[in-house]
Design a protein around this motif. Structure first.
Motif, PDB file in Angstrom:
ATOM      1  N   LYS A 264       0.840  -1.188   0.000  1.00 13.27           N
ATOM      2  CA  LYS A 264       0.000   0.000   0.000  1.00 13.27           C
ATOM      3  C   LYS A 264       0.883   1.247   0.000  1.00 13.27           C
ATOM      4  O   LYS A 264       1.886   1.320   0.688  1.00 13.27           O
ATOM      5  CB  LYS A 264      -0.901   0.000   1.240  1.00 13.27           C
ATOM      6  CG  LYS A 264      -1.856   1.181   1.321  1.00 13.27           C
ATOM      7  CD  LYS A 264      -2.710   1.093   2.582  1.00 13.27           C
ATOM      8  CE  LYS A 264      -3.647   2.287   2.696  1.00 13.27           C
ATOM      9  NZ  LYS A 264      -4.472   2.227   3.933  1.00 13.27           N
ATOM     10  N   LEU A 265       0.497   2.226  -0.802  1.00 17.04           N
ATOM     11  CA  LEU A 265       1.261   3.461  -0.909  1.00 17.04           C
ATOM     12  C   LEU A 265       1.081   4.280   0.374  1.00 17.04           C
ATOM     13  O   LEU A 265      -0.032   4.660   0.732  1.00 17.04           O
ATOM     14  CB  LEU A 265       0.775   4.263  -2.119  1.00 17.04           C
ATOM     15  CG  LEU A 265       1.762   5.254  -2.748  1.00 17.04           C
ATOM     16  CD1 LEU A 265       2.997   4.527  -3.267  1.00 17.04           C
ATOM     17  CD2 LEU A 265       1.090   6.033  -3.869  1.00 17.04           C
ATOM     18  N   LEU A 266       2.193   4.533   1.073  1.00 16.95           N
ATOM     19  CA  LEU A 266       2.133   5.247   2.348  1.00 16.95           C
ATOM     20  C   LEU A 266       3.039   6.475   2.327  1.00 16.95           C
ATOM     21  O   LEU A 266       4.114   6.460   1.723  1.00 16.95           O
ATOM     22  CB  LEU A 266       2.554   4.325   3.499  1.00 16.95           C
ATOM     23  CG  LEU A 266       1.648   3.128   3.787  1.00 16.95           C
ATOM     24  CD1 LEU A 266       2.255   2.267   4.876  1.00 16.95           C
ATOM     25  CD2 LEU A 266       0.253   3.589   4.177  1.00 16.95           C
ATOM     26  N   PRO A 267       2.627   7.552   3.008  1.00 14.08           N
ATOM     27  CA  PRO A 267       3.440   8.768   3.048  1.00 14.08           C
ATOM     28  C   PRO A 267       4.585   8.630   4.041  1.00 14.08           C
ATOM     29  O   PRO A 267       4.476   7.884   5.034  1.00 14.08           O
ATOM     30  CB  PRO A 267       2.443   9.834   3.515  1.00 14.08           C
ATOM     31  CG  PRO A 267       1.473   9.067   4.372  1.00 14.08           C
ATOM     32  CD  PRO A 267       1.345   7.714   3.726  1.00 14.08           C
ATOM     33  N   PRO A 268       5.694   9.347   3.843  1.00 15.71           N
ATOM     34  CA  PRO A 268       6.765   9.360   4.834  1.00 15.71           C
ATOM     35  C   PRO A 268       6.274   9.991   6.139  1.00 15.71           C
ATOM     36  O   PRO A 268       5.398  10.867   6.128  1.00 15.71           O
ATOM     37  CB  PRO A 268       7.850  10.236   4.185  1.00 15.71           C
ATOM     38  CG  PRO A 268       7.473  10.363   2.759  1.00 15.71           C
ATOM     39  CD  PRO A 268       5.996  10.190   2.673  1.00 15.71           C
ATOM     40  N   PRO A 269       6.819   9.591   7.282  1.00 22.63           N
ATOM     41  CA  PRO A 269       6.402  10.165   8.571  1.00 22.63           C
ATOM     42  C   PRO A 269       6.507  11.685   8.619  1.00 22.63           C
ATOM     43  O   PRO A 269       5.652  12.347   9.227  1.00 22.63           O
ATOM     44  CB  PRO A 269       7.362   9.511   9.564  1.00 22.63           C
ATOM     45  CG  PRO A 269       7.697   8.204   8.950  1.00 22.63           C
ATOM     46  CD  PRO A 269       7.759   8.465   7.466  1.00 22.63           C
ATOM     47  N   VAL A 270       7.519  12.257   7.990  1.00 31.30           N
ATOM     48  CA  VAL A 270       7.677  13.714   8.002  1.00 31.30           C
ATOM     49  C   VAL A 270       6.522  14.394   7.268  1.00 31.30           C
ATOM     50  O   VAL A 270       6.042  15.453   7.685  1.00 31.30           O
ATOM     51  CB  VAL A 270       9.042  14.115   7.398  1.00 31.30           C
ATOM     52  CG1 VAL A 270       9.059  15.592   7.004  1.00 31.30           C
ATOM     53  CG2 VAL A 270      10.164  13.842   8.399  1.00 31.30           C
TER      54      VAL A 270
END
Length: 319
Positions: free
Chosen positions: A45-51
């Motif tokens: 699944k495409l996930l955003p970086p924590p920042v």
């Protein structure tokens, strides 16, 4: 007094406390630059970086260039007119054209006491090499690999049993404290630059899976330090009955026996010979494709006997 116009460049969890600190200080974080969203986990699944997640929580605009050295990206950053760029574990090399943009330069937060452990994995290699102290260095970036002038250093003692994840978490918080001190000195006009002594440097390259292969002829302390430095990723590993086994927690033991040979088995741990008549006590491990388990739980579903051997190769001879 209005805060500095800052562009923050960072990607993983390690960078988040520093971004949070800049926001809490009242600096004008005008944009966050981070890596593109990536597929993660078994479902990819495409996930955003924590920042990115943290920036959006605070309403800070986000840029996610595939390559930050792209001329269009550099021009976009130039048009934002930052006073300063703060970089923490961004994941891309900044070109000179970008470094030249902010009037106060680009400050990097590096997780070692420079000039020691320049490179991508300083936390891991400090542990693998058995260091007892590390820290954070803020540095005025230049075009070299972590070679810029040092600004502020904060030291941190490494505890004997902590692994890379635990040290990562402590250094992440120390990084936020160190940028706080660095910016205080910058705004007070007391910030001093110190050149690095290249003769004192050593390199901390990006980790590869093969770095985690356990050589049971090494000393008990060397094996313990390798496991600490490779936990949780990519993991120290060995082979048993032809199957890959990851090792996560190890103590130095008192028994002696041939390298790689299992000397005793019990719910408290598995004693394995190593070095020259030394041994280690394995407390936590994981069979490939299974869950990470304490030894007592592992033994409930997998038979290990005294005399079995941990090896650097599979039965077919493949390392």
């Amino acid at each position: 007094m209005p805060g500095l116009r800052i562009i923050f460049m960072g990607t993983p969890d390690f960078a988040c406390p520093t971004l949070q600190k800049l926001i809490e200080r009242g600096e004008r974080v005008i944009t966050v630059v981070t890596q593109p969203d990536r597929p993660k986990g078994r479902g990819q699944k495409l996930l955003p970086p924590p920042v990115k997640v943290l920036a959006e929580q605070h309403g800070v605009p986000v840029l996610q260039p595939v390559k930050v050295r792209n001329p269009d990206v550099i021009e976009q950053i130039r048009e934002l007119g930052p006073d300063l760029i703060v970089v923490v574990a961004f994941g891309q090399i900044l070109p000179q054209a970008l470094l030249d943009i902010p009037r106060l330069g680009c400050i990097n937060i590096h997780a070692s006491l420079l000039p020691r452990y320049r490179g991508a994995a300083p936390i891991n290699w400090c542990l693998i090499n058995g260091e007892t102290e590390t820290g954070i260095t803020t540095m005025l970036m230049d075009a070299g690999l972590d070679t810029g002038d040092m600004l502020v250093k904060r030291q941190l003692a490494i505890t004997p049993d902590e692994d890379a994840q635990a040290l990562h978490d402590r250094l992440s918080q120390l990084g936020a404290e160190t940028i706080d001190e660095t910016l205080n000195q910058l705004q007070a006009g007391t910030l001093q630059r110190q050149k690095q002594d290249d003769t004192q440097s050593c390199y901390a390259p990006l980790l590869k899976k093969d770095n985690g292969l356990i050589d049971w002829t090494k000393s008990s302390l060397q094996i313990k330090n390798l496991v600490r430095g490779m936990t949780p990723w990519p993991g120290a590993f060995t082979y048993l009955h032809g199957q890959l086994v990851k090792i996560f927690q190890v103590d130095v033991a008192a028994e002696s026996g041939p390298a790689g040979t299992i000397l005793s088995v019990g719910p408290a741990g598995i004693v394995v010979g190593c070095g020259t008549n030394e041994s280690v006590l394995v407390r936590e491990l994981q069979l490939e494709g299974r869950k990470r388990l304490k030894v007592a739980d592992f033994l409930a579903g997998y038979k290990i006997s005294v005399g079995d051997t941990f090896s650097a190769i599979t039965r077919t001879g493949d390392a």
